[in-house]
Design a protein around this motif. Structure first.
Motif, PDB file in Angstrom:
ATOM      1  N   SER A  68       4.927  -5.971  -1.533  1.00  0.00           N
ATOM      2  CA  SER A  68       6.350  -6.517  -1.540  1.00  0.00           C
ATOM      3  C   SER A  68       7.105  -5.441  -2.726  1.00  0.00           C
ATOM      4  CB  SER A  68       6.269  -7.771  -1.855  1.00  0.00           C
ATOM      5  OG  SER A  68       5.932  -8.567  -0.715  1.00  0.00           O
ATOM      6  N   ILE A  69       7.928  -4.874  -2.232  1.00  0.00           N
ATOM      7  CA  ILE A  69       8.484  -3.827  -3.279  1.00  0.00           C
ATOM      8  C   ILE A  69       9.934  -4.280  -3.455  1.00  0.00           C
ATOM      9  CG2 ILE A  69       9.189  -1.370  -3.746  1.00  0.00           C
ATOM     10  CD1 ILE A  69       7.223  -0.764  -1.622  1.00  0.00           C
ATOM     11  N   GLY A  70      10.539  -4.458  -4.924  1.00  0.00           N
ATOM     12  CA  GLY A  70      11.459  -4.501  -5.264  1.00  0.00           C
ATOM     13  C   GLY A  70      12.194  -3.451  -6.215  1.00  0.00           C
ATOM     14  N   LEU A 127       0.951  -6.349  -4.704  1.00  0.00           N
ATOM     15  CA  LEU A 127       0.255  -6.492  -3.444  1.00  0.00           C
ATOM     16  C   LEU A 127       0.264  -7.744  -2.942  1.00  0.00           C
ATOM     17  CD1 LEU A 127      -2.742  -4.305  -4.753  1.00  0.00           C
ATOM     18  CD2 LEU A 127      -0.820  -3.794  -3.519  1.00  0.00           C
ATOM     19  N   ASP A 128       0.639  -7.976  -1.466  1.00  0.00           N
ATOM     20  CA  ASP A 128       0.447  -9.178  -1.200  1.00  0.00           C
ATOM     21  C   ASP A 128      -0.365 -10.019  -0.893  1.00  0.00           C
ATOM     22  OD1 ASP A 128       3.361  -8.807  -0.811  1.00  0.00           O
ATOM     23  OD2 ASP A 128       2.882  -7.789   1.271  1.00  0.00           O
ATOM     24  N   ARG A 129      -1.884  -9.312  -0.451  1.00  0.00           N
ATOM     25  CA  ARG A 129      -3.060 -10.156  -0.127  1.00  0.00           C
ATOM     26  C   ARG A 129      -4.186  -9.957  -1.109  1.00  0.00           C
ATOM     27  NH1 ARG A 129      -5.761  -8.905   3.819  1.00  0.00           N
ATOM     28  NH2 ARG A 129      -6.686 -11.268   4.258  1.00  0.00           N
ATOM     29  N   PHE A 130      -3.637  -9.274  -2.314  1.00  0.00           N
ATOM     30  CA  PHE A 130      -4.615  -9.217  -3.070  1.00  0.00           C
ATOM     31  C   PHE A 130      -5.530 -10.439  -3.608  1.00  0.00           C
ATOM     32  CE2 PHE A 130      -6.301  -8.647  -7.517  1.00  0.00           C
ATOM     33  CZ  PHE A 130      -6.998  -7.629  -7.562  1.00  0.00           C
ATOM     34  N   LYS A 173       9.193 -10.629  -1.177  1.00  0.00           N
ATOM     35  CA  LYS A 173       8.120 -11.642  -0.950  1.00  0.00           C
ATOM     36  C   LYS A 173       8.648 -12.900  -0.046  1.00  0.00           C
ATOM     37  CE  LYS A 173       4.929 -11.123  -3.814  1.00  0.00           C
ATOM     38  NZ  LYS A 173       3.789 -10.651  -2.955  1.00  0.00           N
ATOM     39  N   SER A 174       9.757 -13.409  -0.452  1.00  0.00           N
ATOM     40  CA  SER A 174      10.266 -14.547   0.138  1.00  0.00           C
ATOM     41  C   SER A 174      10.791 -14.102   1.356  1.00  0.00           C
ATOM     42  CB  SER A 174      11.327 -15.112  -0.902  1.00  0.00           C
ATOM     43  OG  SER A 174      12.460 -14.268  -0.804  1.00  0.00           O
ATOM     44  N   GLN A 175      11.134 -12.836   1.585  1.00  0.00           N
ATOM     45  CA  GLN A 175      11.629 -12.519   2.926  1.00  0.00           C
ATOM     46  C   GLN A 175      10.266 -12.308   3.946  1.00  0.00           C
ATOM     47  OE1 GLN A 175      13.789  -9.186   2.204  1.00  0.00           O
ATOM     48  NE2 GLN A 175      15.748 -10.460   1.570  1.00  0.00           N
ATOM     49  N   GLY A 176       9.390 -12.625   3.694  1.00  0.00           N
ATOM     50  CA  GLY A 176       8.167 -12.489   4.575  1.00  0.00           C
ATOM     51  C   GLY A 176       7.217 -11.655   4.133  1.00  0.00           C
TER      52      GLY A 176
END
Length: 653
Positions: free
Chosen positions: A347-349, A258-261, A375-378
């Motif tokens: 962000s999902i890998g 989760l990006d903004r958790f 995540k590094s891609q924005g």
């Protein structure tokens, strides 16, 4: 029921049956007997029989009376008949009196039987004293004490034997019943104890089962969301690796972060953060098949295990990407918690399985690596794992290890790039780190500084830079070259709880003047906890230090924080300088920054000045200081001192 109660009940039943038999047989024999007695003129016998029948019948009918009362009356009637017959018929009627103590022993017990025996013997003795009616007893006198004594003693002997035998038998029966009752009670107690033991055993087994379930739940499931944890996930991945290899199908793993958790968790508290995690878990479960696995492996990280998504790579990748996009879109939607709306993208890998020699840990690592690429891609994006990513990760890990070793060995160098005014006079310098390799190559700061930030080495690196700056100020002062030095401070280093004390200690140990030390911070420092950051800056400026905003205009630019922060200068980023003076837009931005700074009373340093045209433009705009390759390249401190001495330059703060 106790033994005594059993015996009393049994005696009552015996009495009832004896009375019934006596009444029945009496009715059949007493009436003819009475009539015969009347016919023979034996009126006393007729009266005795009649009274006895009436008496016994009354006792038989009066069932409400107690057993003792009924027994006493019955035995009294029998005694009356026996005495009467003995008096009228003679010793031959002793059989009637003999029955009285025997029946007493049967119906009432030993002691009453002995009393009845004594009474019957006395009656035999008394009546034996009188002349015997009817038949003459051969060998005995007709009357007298001797006759009564002989009859009484014989009666007593035979009756005692029968009575005592009956009484003793009943006493043994009573004891046997008591023992039986005790045995029954013991068995009952044992049965109850066994039942209690069985219940305790059942409770223990149930508690152990519950404990085993709790232990299993804690061992294999996340306590917050109820999803499988990392341990169970690895087991399922291992099983899926085996089944996918057997069935020759491909499966996939989605590693979700989760990006903004962290922002939500810090701003709203752990209760809201937990609600977000539960909501995320629920949404993920709704998006996958029952045969798939959704797991939470820690923090805000989730993993979705997609089983058997295709038989070839293209089909499996297409299916996995479609599911990943569905997940990404769903998690990007706003959720409402306690009346407030929150959004937290993901962000999902993504990685496929199985591969030759691949383990569950390998697969998770690959998906994790792909997630960090996303995540590094924005952020809020999807990245598919490629072998090049793993190579990049391994290179970064190797470089991180080498950086730590270089710090331990003192292999890092500190270079100084001077800053000049519009007249070409050196008025300050910035400290810049350099990392030379053994092969003579240099690792650019743009590579190892972000690496130090990610690995946590930046705090140690920043402390070294701070001490180097203080030592350089001390040496410059000893050489008579007084000029301010700027040293970069990362947000991570600045937010350390002991940062102020660390700066104070470095100044005290070196003896460097605090007013000549300028701390360069980036605008990213203000993204979080602005009030706390500004308060710490004021604490440091109270010690004499000054602050500079590095790379101004590329981050969190805001006039609001410029008014609040105790700033000394702004450094215009090289990306704006390189476009001047040819590019009108870049030129306008630089002019705006210079004009604003003058109004705010801030010093301005232009970075990356590399051409004479750029220098002339900045000088025409009265820029306070310029720094770049046009004037001097970064060099070690001895080179800076040599340059200053050669040019005869000296600057004061």
């Amino acid at each position: 029921m106790e033994a005594r109660d059993h015996l009393a009940h049994w005696r009552a039943q015996i009495l009832a049956r004896i009375l019934l038999v006596v009444v029945t047989l009496g009715g059949l024999t007493a009436i003819p007997s009475i009539l015969l007695a009347i016919g023979e003129g034996l009126w006393s016998v007729a009266v005795i029989d009649s009274v006895a029948m009436v008496w016994i019948t009354a006792i038989w009918r009066m069932k409400h009376l107690s057993h003792t009362t009924r027994s006493t009356h019955f035995l009294a009637a029998a005694f009356m008949v026996g005495v009467g017959l003995l008096a009228k018929v003679g010793p031959v009627s002793q059989i009637y009196l003999m029955a009285v103590p025997v029946l007493t022993a049967l119906l009432m017990g030993l002691r009453p039987a002995l009393v009845a025996l004594l009474g019957a013997t006395v009656a035999v003795l008394a009546l034996g004293y009188l002349p015997s009616p009817g038949v003459e007893l051969v060998g005995l006198p007709q009357a007298g004490l001797l006759k009564g004594a002989i009859l009484a003693l014989n009666f007593l002997f035979i009756t005692s034997v029968i009575t005592l035998s009956c009484a003793v038998l009943l006493r043994h029966l009573e004891r046997s019943l008591e023992e039986l009752a005790n045995s029954a009670e013991s068995l009952e107690n044992s049965r109850n104890a066994l039942q209690m033991l069985n219940m305790e055993l059942l409770t223990t087994i149930q508690e152990r089962d519950r404990s085993a379930q709790d232990i299993h739940q804690l061992a294999f499931y996340d306590p917050l969301t109820g999803l499988p944890n990392r341990r169970l996930l690895l087991d399922r991945i291992s099983a899926l690796l085996a089944s996918s290899a057997r069935s020759q199908t491909l499966s996939a793993v989605l590693f979700i972060d989760l990006d903004r958790f962290k922002v939500i968790n810090d701003a709203r508290g752990h209760a809201t953060g937990d609600a977000v995690l539960k909501n995320t878990a629920a949404r993920l479960l709704q998006l996958v098949r029952k045969s798939d696995t959704v797991a939470r492996i820690g923090g805000d990280e989730f993993v979705v295990l997609l089983a058997h998504v295709g038989t070839n790579a293209d089909g499996a990748i297409s299916t996995a990407l479609r599911v990943a996009e569905t997940v990404r879109s769903a998690l990007a939607e706003e959720i409402e918690i306690d009346g407030h709306s929150y959004s937290s993208s993901a962000s999902i890998g993504l990685s496929l399985l199985p591969k030759e020699g691949q383990t569950a840990d390998d697969l998770l690592r690959e998906a994790d690596t792909a997630m960090y690429r996303a995540k590094s891609q924005g952020r809020n994006s999807i990245a598919f794992f490629e072998d090049a990513m793993q190579a990049d990760v391994e290179r970064r890990l190797t470089m991180e290890s080498e950086l730590a070793a270089a710090m331990d060995e003192g292999a890092l160098q500190m270079h100084f790039q001077p800053q000049f005014d519009c007249h070409g006079k050196a008025i300050g310098a910035e400290l810049l780190m350099r990392w030379p390799r053994q092969d003579g190559s240099m690792v650019p700061p743009s590579v190892f500084i972000p690496l130090a930030e990610e690995s946590g080495l930046i705090v140690r690196l920043g402390l070294w830079a701070l001490r180097e700056a203080c030592a350089a100020l001390k040496e410059l002062g000893q050489r008579g070259r007084i000029m301010p030095l700027s040293v970069n401070v990362s947000p991570t280093q600045f937010r350390q709880p002991d940062f102020v004390d660390t700066v104070r200690q470095a100044l005290a140990e070196s003896g460097a003047p605090a007013h000549l030390l300028i701390l360069e911070v980036t605008e990213g420092l203000l993204v979080e906890k602005m009030d706390e950051t500004i308060a710490r800056m004021h604490e440091l400026t109270a010690m004499g230090l000054r602050f500079s905003i590095d790379d101004f205009g590329t981050g969190y630019s805001s006039l609001a924080y410029l008014k609040k922060m105790p700033l000394y200068e702004l450094k215009i980023d090289r990306s704006f300088i390189m476009d001047t003076p040819e590019n009108p837009s870049g030129t306008a931005i630089v002019q705006s920054i210079l004009a604003m700074s003058k109004h705010l009373g801030l010093r301005v340093v232009a970075e990356g000045v590399e051409t004479a045209a750029q220098s002339a433009f900045l000088a025409s705009q009265r820029c306070d200081a310029m720094q770049g390759y046009l004037f001097a390249r970064p060099a070690p401190l001895p080179a800076l001192l040599a340059m200053l001495e050669a040019d005869g330059l000296a600057a004061s703060a």
